[in-house]
Design an enzyme around this catalytic site. Sequence first.
Site, PDB file in Angstrom:
ATOM      1  CD  GLU A  99      -1.773  -2.391   1.383  1.00 33.69           C
ATOM      2  OE1 GLU A  99      -2.622  -3.275   1.142  1.00 33.69           O
ATOM      3  OE2 GLU A  99      -0.644  -2.631   1.866  1.00 33.69           O
ATOM      4  CG  HIS A 168      -8.776  -7.146   8.772  1.00 27.70           C
ATOM      5  ND1 HIS A 168      -8.642  -8.395   8.197  1.00 27.70           N
ATOM      6  CD2 HIS A 168      -7.527  -6.618   8.820  1.00 27.70           C
ATOM      7  CE1 HIS A 168      -7.367  -8.616   7.905  1.00 27.70           C
ATOM      8  NE2 HIS A 168      -6.675  -7.549   8.281  1.00 27.70           N
TER       9      HIS A 168
END
Length: 376
Positions: A99, A168
């Site tokens: 990322e 998450h």
Amino acid sequence: MWGIVRQKAGAAASSILISGQSLQRLRPAASASRYYSSAAKEMTVRDALNSALDEEMSADPKVFLMGEEVGEYQGAYKITKGLLEKYGPERVLDTPITEAGFAGIGVGAAYHGLKPVVEFMTFNFSMQAIDHIINSAAKTNYMSAGQISVPIVFRGPNGAAAGVGAQHSQCYAAWYGSCPGLKVLAPYSSEDARGLLKAAIRDPDPVVFLENELLYGESFPVSAEVLDSSFTAPIGKAKIEREGKDVTITAFSKMVGYALKAAEELSKEGISAEVINLRSIRPLDRATINASVRKTNRLVTVEEGFPQHGVGAEICASVVEDSFGYLDAPVERISGADIPMPYAANLERMAVPQIEDIVRAAKRACYRAVRLAATG
């Protein structure tokens, strides 16, 4: 990729400077905006996002997509389905699991006048790229005295899903919403998703676009106007999903649906709730919120994120600053629990707001329930 970056992007357009939402004056109540659509067909949020990407890529060759599995696999949630085949690998780029790397490349491409749409498989993974989002994308226009625009969109699922644990399940609305230089959007319906994503891609500033995984498969009615390729939803404008006179309920993303269901339950007990879909976290439509509170005299804020320094806390502060004299009851704030998300399903349900929580809060605000005593 480098072939695209080297393309001449033309002279940089002058960019909208950092949103001065902290200095925004309350606009007249008459300016509170309502966007209603006559239903023509049903469309899933997934298809709404896909069609928005397709149309913007077709209309502007500077728009390109990048992220993990956006191409060959057609997106982890199939948002980018069919786009690799249609636009080719130079405009739909599969990236490694890095990322920080591909977010940085995207920001650099935006510096050169391209319009990247960067997908995070979940916004929890944006933590790896947060330096590029905050220190590069959000601040460059200001630090360059408006000479450099950063027309980039960071999009992906945000907030709690189901059974994916503490790492998450976080909501990043308040995280990114606190940063000057970013625009932060959180769609609920297919109309929101389609109109706001198109507006985000066309915007000259960096936009954080917070979707919800559990909404992708949900269908909503959309009008012919929404399906038109020129349609966009205005950034910075809330939508009144349901009018009411007794209590205002603000929510965004999946919680809008919960608020609407709570309003339906409340109507059975004679309580008329007004439900505001925030749509835009930054800039925040303070005028619509305050105008509603001045009408109903009560406020309940709803969000999935943590309570401390949350979106609801900012809304409460705005109402206290601008409409305190209109409140007939203490503000009620509904949020996720102040803990990391549990993995066990029964505990997970207790950690996120439920419809009954909103109903109870609205009834307390309307003095239809016994208020809990404060504890020291």
